[in-house]
Motif scaffolding. Structure first.
Motif, mmCIF file in Angstrom:
data_model
loop_
_atom_site.group_PDB
_atom_site.id
_atom_site.type_symbol
_atom_site.label_atom_id
_atom_site.label_comp_id
_atom_site.label_asym_id
_atom_site.label_seq_id
_atom_site.Cartn_x
_atom_site.Cartn_y
_atom_site.Cartn_z
ATOM 1 N N HIS A 139 -1.416 8.556 0.368
ATOM 2 C CA HIS A 139 -1.920 7.256 -0.096
ATOM 3 C C HIS A 139 -3.302 6.950 0.482
ATOM 4 C CE1 HIS A 139 2.172 5.310 -1.319
ATOM 5 N NE2 HIS A 139 1.567 5.856 -2.350
ATOM 6 N N HIS A 174 2.555 0.367 8.398
ATOM 7 C CA HIS A 174 2.298 -1.027 8.015
ATOM 8 C C HIS A 174 3.159 -1.913 8.882
ATOM 9 C CE1 HIS A 174 -0.155 0.275 4.701
ATOM 10 N NE2 HIS A 174 0.818 1.056 4.269
ATOM 11 N N ASP A 198 7.919 6.315 0.469
ATOM 12 C CA ASP A 198 7.260 5.399 -0.479
ATOM 13 C C ASP A 198 6.326 6.157 -1.413
ATOM 14 O OD1 ASP A 198 4.933 5.766 1.029
ATOM 15 O OD2 ASP A 198 4.462 3.631 1.147
ATOM 16 N N HIS A 205 0.345 10.862 5.045
ATOM 17 C CA HIS A 205 0.709 11.059 3.633
ATOM 18 C C HIS A 205 -0.494 10.753 2.757
ATOM 19 C CE1 HIS A 205 1.342 6.768 4.230
ATOM 20 N NE2 HIS A 205 1.355 6.579 2.924
ATOM 21 N N ASP A 221 -4.902 4.308 1.215
ATOM 22 C CA ASP A 221 -5.078 3.279 2.260
ATOM 23 C C ASP A 221 -4.952 3.878 3.659
ATOM 24 O OD1 ASP A 221 -2.318 3.468 1.226
ATOM 25 O OD2 ASP A 221 -1.803 1.986 2.755
ATOM 26 N N HIS A 222 -4.414 5.086 3.754
ATOM 27 C CA HIS A 222 -4.250 5.727 5.066
ATOM 28 C C HIS A 222 -5.368 6.705 5.401
ATOM 29 C CE1 HIS A 222 -0.111 4.236 5.820
ATOM 30 N NE2 HIS A 222 -0.235 4.008 4.521
ATOM 31 N N ASP A 258 4.445 5.707 6.390
ATOM 32 C CA ASP A 258 5.185 4.716 5.603
ATOM 33 C C ASP A 258 6.679 5.026 5.527
ATOM 34 O OD1 ASP A 258 2.778 3.505 5.214
ATOM 35 O OD2 ASP A 258 2.626 3.943 3.070
HETATM 36 ZN ZN LIG Z 1 0.653 2.802 3.113
#
Ligand SMILES: [Zn+2]
Length: 300
Positions: free
Chosen positions: A82, A220, A159, A80, A84-85, A178
């Motif tokens: 985001h 996560h 999310d 996805h 952070d991924h 997520d």
């Molecule tokens: Zn994430």
């Protein structure tokens, strides 16, 4: 966490959250991002990696782990949008000469996250490498490693917007991004404040369950836990149910934060719990304002 059928295997690397310098949580703990998991799916020669993380340091450490497996990395899959991924995907893909793949929905969200980078991500973390959206789609959202199907399954909003998971039928494995969490506080801010509740997320969990996986790798997670599909699905549903109840009973963001910690004392990722709480209660307390902006500002 290794399973194998024939020549196909997977292994999981959970990174250390990067240093962060924007203050403390209401209980005095330093702010720290959640650990993020990358999955390597590999045969005798080739390998595919998922969600390579956020910072240049994470890319280097993860890359060394991948190199240690001695396989040819063909593709890096992003679940996805985001950052952070995937903000660390470029250095990883360059190091191994791999292609970056995702659904069309994820690629659109990657562009949005990249546009928000100066106002959001770069304010939180010092070490994000130069990033560009180079991901491509694949026909029918299917690709393969050594002849074993890898299927991108679009599950809608969880999310964030337009999320997906990777289904590996030959391993009974779902790499869930997520959509499913494991021993880690869930990012509920957008779902509640922007998307109007957990309905779409619950439907996404049902879609994962319908794939009948034995193993689920949560994006996560607390790395001390196993990857049992039934347990992680049940616990993810329970966390959303509890959130819904506590959002009714608790009057302030701090009350909600404390109540969640009391109910989940061993969960990692309390920064994400606090960000979610401040976004949701902030939007509730200022109904005339743009909920998206309030949710984004809750990170800073
Ligand atoms: Zn994430």
């Amino acid at each position: 966490m290794v399973d194998s059928t024939g020549t196909l295997t997977y292994d999981v690397f959970v990174n250390d959250p990067p240093p962060q310098r924007n203050g403390r949580l209401p209980n005095g703990e330093p702010k720290r991002f959640s650990p993020t998991a990358s999955t390597l799916i590999y045969g005798n020669r080739d390998a595919v990696l998922t969600d390579p993380g956020l910072t240049a340091t994470q890319a280097r450490v993860l890359g060394d782990w991948v190199a240690g497996k001695g396989r040819h990395l063909t593709d890096v899959f992003i679940t996805h949008g985001h950052g952070d991924h995937w903000f660390a995907a470029g250095p990883l893909a360059d190091r191994f000469g791999a292609r970056i793949v995702a659904t069309a929905g994820t690629i659109a969200q990657m562009r949005g996250n990249l546009a928000a980078r100066p106002m959001l991500w770069d304010k939180l973390f010092q070490d994000i490498p130069p990033a560009a959206v180079t991901a491509v789609t694949v026909p029918g959202n299917r690709f393969a490693v050594e002849g074993h199907d890898l299927v991108m399954v679009e599950v809608g909003n969880t999310d964030t917007t337009d999320t997906s998971v990777l289904h590996v039928p030959d391993l009974g494995l779902v790499v869930a991004g997520d959509v499913i969490y494991n021993g880690c506080h869930m990012y509920t801010g957008q779902a509640v404040a922007v998307d109007g509740g957990f309905g779409p997320w619950r439907e996404a969990i049902d879609k994962v369950e319908a794939l009948d996986p034995r193993h689920i790798i949560a994006g996560h997670q607390d790395k001390r836990l196993d990857d049992d599909a039934k347990r992680t699905i049940e616990e993810t549903r329970q966390y959303l149910d509890d959130a819904e109840g506590l959002l009714q009973s608790e009057k302030t963001a701090v009350d909600y934060f404390n109540a969640k910690i009391e109910r989940y004392p061993d969960h990692v990722g309390r920064l994400v719990l606090w960000v979610s709480a401040s976004g949701i209660y902030g939007a509730r307390e200022r109904p005339g304002e743009d909920a998206r902006k309030i949710v984004a500002a809750s990170w800073l």
